[in-house]
Motif scaffolding. Structure first.
Motif, PDB file in Angstrom:
ATOM      1  N   PHE A  62     -18.006   5.597   2.803  1.00 27.43           N
ATOM      2  CA  PHE A  62     -18.198   4.646   3.902  1.00 27.43           C
ATOM      3  C   PHE A  62     -16.863   4.204   4.476  1.00 27.43           C
ATOM      4  O   PHE A  62     -16.729   4.001   5.685  1.00 27.43           O
ATOM      5  CB  PHE A  62     -18.991   3.430   3.410  1.00 27.43           C
ATOM      6  CG  PHE A  62     -20.469   3.524   3.663  1.00 27.43           C
ATOM      7  CD1 PHE A  62     -21.063   2.782   4.652  1.00 27.43           C
ATOM      8  CD2 PHE A  62     -21.261   4.372   2.916  1.00 27.43           C
ATOM      9  CE1 PHE A  62     -22.423   2.875   4.894  1.00 27.43           C
ATOM     10  CE2 PHE A  62     -22.621   4.476   3.138  1.00 27.43           C
ATOM     11  CZ  PHE A  62     -23.210   3.726   4.136  1.00 27.43           C
ATOM     12  N   MET A  63     -15.872   4.046   3.612  1.00 19.48           N
ATOM     13  CA  MET A  63     -14.560   3.596   4.060  1.00 19.48           C
ATOM     14  C   MET A  63     -13.972   4.534   5.103  1.00 19.48           C
ATOM     15  O   MET A  63     -13.471   4.098   6.138  1.00 19.48           O
ATOM     16  CB  MET A  63     -13.617   3.489   2.862  1.00 19.48           C
ATOM     17  CG  MET A  63     -12.179   3.156   3.220  1.00 19.48           C
ATOM     18  SD  MET A  63     -11.155   2.989   1.751  1.00 19.48           S
ATOM     19  CE  MET A  63     -11.206   4.648   1.063  1.00 19.48           C
ATOM     20  N   THR A  80     -23.828  -3.426  13.017  1.00 27.47           N
ATOM     21  CA  THR A  80     -23.957  -2.292  12.095  1.00 27.47           C
ATOM     22  C   THR A  80     -22.604  -1.660  11.816  1.00 27.47           C
ATOM     23  O   THR A  80     -22.297  -1.313  10.671  1.00 27.47           O
ATOM     24  CB  THR A  80     -24.923  -1.243  12.667  1.00 27.47           C
ATOM     25  OG1 THR A  80     -26.209  -1.840  12.834  1.00 27.47           O
ATOM     26  CG2 THR A  80     -25.043  -0.036  11.742  1.00 27.47           C
ATOM     27  N   LEU A  81     -21.783  -1.506  12.838  1.00 26.16           N
ATOM     28  CA  LEU A  81     -20.456  -0.916  12.668  1.00 26.16           C
ATOM     29  C   LEU A  81     -19.603  -1.729  11.697  1.00 26.16           C
ATOM     30  O   LEU A  81     -18.912  -1.176  10.837  1.00 26.16           O
ATOM     31  CB  LEU A  81     -19.752  -0.800  14.019  1.00 26.16           C
ATOM     32  CG  LEU A  81     -20.306   0.254  14.978  1.00 26.16           C
ATOM     33  CD1 LEU A  81     -19.750   0.042  16.382  1.00 26.16           C
ATOM     34  CD2 LEU A  81     -19.953   1.663  14.486  1.00 26.16           C
ATOM     35  N   ASN A  82     -19.651  -3.040  11.805  1.00 24.59           N
ATOM     36  CA  ASN A  82     -18.895  -3.912  10.915  1.00 24.59           C
ATOM     37  C   ASN A  82     -19.474  -3.889   9.498  1.00 24.59           C
ATOM     38  O   ASN A  82     -18.737  -3.884   8.505  1.00 24.59           O
ATOM     39  CB  ASN A  82     -18.891  -5.340  11.454  1.00 24.59           C
ATOM     40  CG  ASN A  82     -17.870  -6.235  10.754  1.00 24.59           C
ATOM     41  OD1 ASN A  82     -16.837  -5.771  10.283  1.00 24.59           O
ATOM     42  ND2 ASN A  82     -18.166  -7.517  10.684  1.00 24.59           N
ATOM     43  N   PHE A  83     -20.796  -3.819   9.421  1.00 23.43           N
ATOM     44  CA  PHE A  83     -21.464  -3.848   8.123  1.00 23.43           C
ATOM     45  C   PHE A  83     -21.197  -2.571   7.329  1.00 23.43           C
ATOM     46  O   PHE A  83     -20.921  -2.618   6.136  1.00 23.43           O
ATOM     47  CB  PHE A  83     -22.968  -4.050   8.321  1.00 23.43           C
ATOM     48  CG  PHE A  83     -23.725  -4.245   7.034  1.00 23.43           C
ATOM     49  CD1 PHE A  83     -23.467  -5.342   6.225  1.00 23.43           C
ATOM     50  CD2 PHE A  83     -24.694  -3.338   6.643  1.00 23.43           C
ATOM     51  CE1 PHE A  83     -24.158  -5.522   5.032  1.00 23.43           C
ATOM     52  CE2 PHE A  83     -25.395  -3.511   5.467  1.00 23.43           C
ATOM     53  CZ  PHE A  83     -25.129  -4.609   4.655  1.00 23.43           C
ATOM     54  N   VAL A  84     -21.267  -1.417   8.002  1.00 27.91           N
ATOM     55  CA  VAL A  84     -21.035  -0.164   7.279  1.00 27.91           C
ATOM     56  C   VAL A  84     -19.558   0.005   6.926  1.00 27.91           C
ATOM     57  O   VAL A  84     -19.222   0.679   5.950  1.00 27.91           O
ATOM     58  CB  VAL A  84     -21.539   1.066   8.073  1.00 27.91           C
ATOM     59  CG1 VAL A  84     -23.032   0.988   8.308  1.00 27.91           C
ATOM     60  CG2 VAL A  84     -20.795   1.240   9.381  1.00 27.91           C
ATOM     61  N   ARG A  85     -18.685  -0.605   7.710  1.00 27.95           N
ATOM     62  CA  ARG A  85     -17.243  -0.478   7.415  1.00 27.95           C
ATOM     63  C   ARG A  85     -16.811  -1.392   6.288  1.00 27.95           C
ATOM     64  O   ARG A  85     -16.016  -0.992   5.430  1.00 27.95           O
ATOM     65  CB  ARG A  85     -16.423  -0.772   8.674  1.00 27.95           C
ATOM     66  CG  ARG A  85     -14.903  -0.722   8.468  1.00 27.95           C
ATOM     67  CD  ARG A  85     -14.453   0.666   8.005  1.00 27.95           C
ATOM     68  NE  ARG A  85     -13.045   0.690   7.606  1.00 27.95           N
ATOM     69  CZ  ARG A  85     -12.599   0.477   6.382  1.00 27.95           C
ATOM     70  NH1 ARG A  85     -13.468   0.184   5.402  1.00 27.95           N
ATOM     71  NH2 ARG A  85     -11.316   0.542   6.101  1.00 27.95           N
ATOM     72  N   PHE A  86     -17.300  -2.635   6.241  1.00 28.86           N
ATOM     73  CA  PHE A  86     -16.816  -3.577   5.244  1.00 28.86           C
ATOM     74  C   PHE A  86     -17.917  -4.212   4.394  1.00 28.86           C
ATOM     75  O   PHE A  86     -17.700  -4.461   3.208  1.00 28.86           O
ATOM     76  CB  PHE A  86     -16.007  -4.686   5.923  1.00 28.86           C
ATOM     77  CG  PHE A  86     -14.739  -4.205   6.558  1.00 28.86           C
ATOM     78  CD1 PHE A  86     -13.710  -3.699   5.786  1.00 28.86           C
ATOM     79  CD2 PHE A  86     -14.576  -4.248   7.933  1.00 28.86           C
ATOM     80  CE1 PHE A  86     -12.531  -3.245   6.371  1.00 28.86           C
ATOM     81  CE2 PHE A  86     -13.410  -3.803   8.531  1.00 28.86           C
ATOM     82  CZ  PHE A  86     -12.380  -3.303   7.743  1.00 28.86           C
ATOM     83  N   GLY A  87     -19.082  -4.501   4.967  1.00 35.49           N
ATOM     84  CA  GLY A  87     -20.128  -5.191   4.221  1.00 35.49           C
ATOM     85  C   GLY A  87     -20.681  -4.365   3.073  1.00 35.49           C
ATOM     86  O   GLY A  87     -20.723  -4.825   1.912  1.00 35.49           O
TER      87      GLY A  87
END
Length: 422
Positions: A221-222, A381-388
């Motif tokens: 994911f990172m 979603t973009l923020n969640f998959v990158r860091f959440g």
């Protein structure tokens, strides 16, 4: 890793934005391919454990499989412009499956051969650490400089795949020449299900399987979400190379500098994993909340990667722990089967990563190429998959490592490897 890093970071966006495959269809390709890849891992591991040749059990696969791997990687980046949408899906999907099968046929024997070469934990950890360092260098090149390199070659990935492929072939041929299998028992002529039963009857391996899977998800994911994140969440495609450079150098720093220090301080892979994943969780959480600030984004991304990326290498130490544990309990070498079980868990993680990101984007209403015009659901979603999601994964790994099931057998395993038990 030069090939795989390029694919991990740019293949999804290559499919959607260059080949013209929809995000939903691309998610389907990734799901089917990586799920099948996970399923065939145990098969490959048990085949390797039952291979008996004059060259050894695992070494023969280093001779011919790299050539097929290179051919598949080159063909994968030939854009099939003369066929329709379904044809493109079949073409890309078929080659991606073949590439993954070759990867399995290389990585399973590669992981299995190390504990067959040496029993010494210091030597094993040294090899894993050095391997992680070179892997990180390759990942830095593949994930950071691909836009510039493809531009140099007229926008084509093919010359890169050829160059990286030649390096791959010579690396595996070098491994064939230099490795010597000394510590293995004679393989049994029995169904591979018997080996799996020997493994799964020990409840201690189940948390390890979960950690192997989650480490792959977090690492995947990172990198796989970063290009999308910078292009659409931050809205700065011009900063993609800079950002990929930051996290790639962070991963390099993690493997070359932080991992040796962590192992020196904490002594075991389990303790190193526990502490580093907790620190990574903290910085992922900060980036999730304040990541729209570029300074915070860069700093937190670098620190989280520099501390957390070593998990992808530390799990290999946990694999060696598992191989030793099973030998202690079963008095047989199941290196390939255990390595394949780790590969299975990792590929399950890759399935979640590769198809999950694209599926979540498709559900959220992602619009290819629409910089600054993405729906609010897609932005979240973009923020969640990158860091959440990576933050949640770190927390689960910390819990698993806190209650590491093999720790109570460490003294027995040490006695076994020191000669008390042959």
């Amino acid at each position: 890793m030069l090939v795989l890093a390029t694919i991990a970071s740019y293949f999804s966006i290559y499919m959607t934005d260059t080949v013209g495959i929809s995000a939903a269809a691309a998610a389907g390709i990734m799901f089917v391919a990586t799920l099948w890849d996970a399923i065939n891992d145990p098969v490959m591991g048990t085949i390797a454990d039952r291979t008996n040749t004059k060259w050894g059990r695992y070494r023969p696969y280093f001779l011919f499989v790299p050539i097929i791997f290179v051919i598949a990687s080159v063909l994968l980046f030939i854009n099939p412009t003369g066929i329709d949408g379904i044809g493109k899906v079949i073409y890309i999907g078929g080659l991606y499956i073949l590439l993954n099968m070759c990867t399995t046929a290389l990585t399973m024997p590669q992981m299995a051969v190390l504990p067959a070469v040496t029993k010494n934990d210091r030597e094993r950890n040294s090899v894993i650490t050095l391997g992680a360092a070179f892997t990180a260098i390759a990942f830095t090149i593949g994930s950071t400089f691909t836009p510039q390199l493809t531009e140099f070659f007229g926008g084509s990935y093919i010359p890169l795949m050829v160059i990286y492929g030649i390096i791959t072939i010579f690396c595996f041929w070098g491994l064939f020449v230099t490795s010597k299998e000394k510590y293995i028992t004679t393989s049994e002529k029995s169904p591979f299900t018997k080996d799996l039963k020997k493994l799964f009857k020990h409840k201690e391996i189940y948390p390890l399987i979960l950690v192997w899977c989650l480490a792959a998800v977090g690492y995947g994911f990172m990198f796989a979400s970063s290009v999308y994140f910078m292009m659409y969440y931050i809205g700065r495609p011009d900063l993609i190379s800079l950002y990929m450079g930051i996290i790639s150098i962070g991963a390099l720093f993690s493997m070359v500098v932080c991992m040796p220090i962590a192992l020196k301080i904490f002594k075991t892979g389990q303790r190193a994993m526990l502490v580093t994943q907790f620190i990574t969780f903290v910085f992922y959480g900060i980036a999730f909340i304040f990541g729209d600030n570029l300074i915070v984004l860069y700093v937190c991304s670098f620190i989280a990667t520099a501390i957390g990326a070593m998990s992808n290498a530390l799990v290999n130490i946990l694999v060696n722990d598992t191989i030793d544990f099973i030998y202690l309990k079963e008095k047989t070498s199941l290196n390939g089967t255990i390595a394949s079980l780790k590969g299975f868990a990792q590929k399950c993680g890759n399935t979640i990563t590769n198809s999950g990101i694209l599926a979540l984007l498709a559900v959220s209403g992602y619009i290819p190429g629409a910089i600054g015009q993405q729906p609010d659901a897609t932005m979240f979603t973009l923020n969640f998959v990158r860091f959440g999601i990576p933050a949640i994964i770190c927390l689960v790994i910390v819990i698993c490592m806190k209650y590491y099931p093999l720790e109570k057998y460490r003294s027995e395993i040490d006695k076994m490897k020191n000669g008390s038990i042959d």
